[in-house]
Design a protein around this motif. Sequence first.
Motif, PDB file in Angstrom:
ATOM      1  N   GLU A   1       0.717  -1.191   0.062  1.00 14.57           N
ATOM      2  CA  GLU A   1       0.038  -0.104  -0.001  1.00 14.57           C
ATOM      3  C   GLU A   1       0.847   1.063  -0.063  1.00 14.57           C
ATOM      4  OE1 GLU A   1      -2.296  -0.273   3.530  1.00 14.57           O
ATOM      5  OE2 GLU A   1      -3.962  -1.432   2.565  1.00 14.57           O
TER       6      GLU A   1
ATOM      7  N   PHE B   1      -1.310  -4.481  -1.297  1.00 17.49           N
ATOM      8  CA  PHE B   1      -2.363  -3.435  -1.874  1.00 17.49           C
ATOM      9  C   PHE B   1      -3.634  -4.493  -2.082  1.00 17.49           C
ATOM     10  CE2 PHE B   1      -3.580  -1.245  -5.839  1.00 17.49           C
ATOM     11  CZ  PHE B   1      -4.348  -0.225  -5.400  1.00 17.49           C
TER      12      PHE B   1
ATOM     13  N   GLY C   1      -2.614  -6.716  -5.137  1.00 16.64           N
ATOM     14  CA  GLY C   1      -1.102  -6.574  -5.250  1.00 16.64           C
ATOM     15  C   GLY C   1      -0.509  -7.907  -5.385  1.00 16.64           C
TER      16      GLY C   1
ATOM     17  N   ARG D   1       2.903   3.703  -4.929  1.00 17.75           N
ATOM     18  CA  ARG D   1       3.176   2.653  -3.939  1.00 17.75           C
ATOM     19  C   ARG D   1       4.463   1.894  -3.830  1.00 17.75           C
ATOM     20  NH1 ARG D   1      -2.023   2.597  -1.866  1.00 17.75           N
ATOM     21  NH2 ARG D   1      -3.470   3.452  -3.270  1.00 17.75           N
TER      22      ARG D   1
END
Length: 186
Positions: free
Chosen positions: A90, A106, A118, A152
């Motif tokens: 994140e 994420f 993610g 990120r």
Amino acid sequence: MKKSARRGLVPICMVFLALSCGPASDDGVSTGPEGEMEADPGLAAAAILHPTEGNETEGIVAFEEMGSGIHVMAHVTGLSPGRYGLHVHEAGDCSSGDGTSAGAIFDPEGSGSGTPAGQLGEIEADESGMAHFMTDVHQIALAEGPRSVVGRSVVIMTAGGETVASLACGVIEPQAPGAMREGSGY
Ligand SMILES: [Cu+2]
């Protein structure tokens, strides 16, 4: 041979040299001949991975819009042979030294028991500790929005086992559109 713990900036052109030289693959994966993609270049981004404390893993992960998806290319070195998770986390913060500052994986959709966005895939390091990886994904974006991964971080993690460790971390920075193309001047 002395190992220098250089953690400075890798010139960005090196990013694309490393990627475009590609794996010496005999499995039929083409690195894309010129003329294959003549459409307008899409958004691009890249993360330069630096080792977390006590590790030697480093590398580059590049992202580029391709059609409706995102093409992901990774080149990672300094691993022990085996499989590792390639994750977007994140927070664009690798400052903690152990990868925890990058936060959780994420997961903009709140996948619950499903696969978080993610989780881009597993890379596999060969006997020399090097991993090349390419994939196309649709669950993340480079354009602004809830699925954007720009800003990120990419984290390389040990796969499976009870304790999961972060081996390398890099913040995803925007790149010029088309930067990932071979022959684009990088
Ligand atoms: Cu992770």
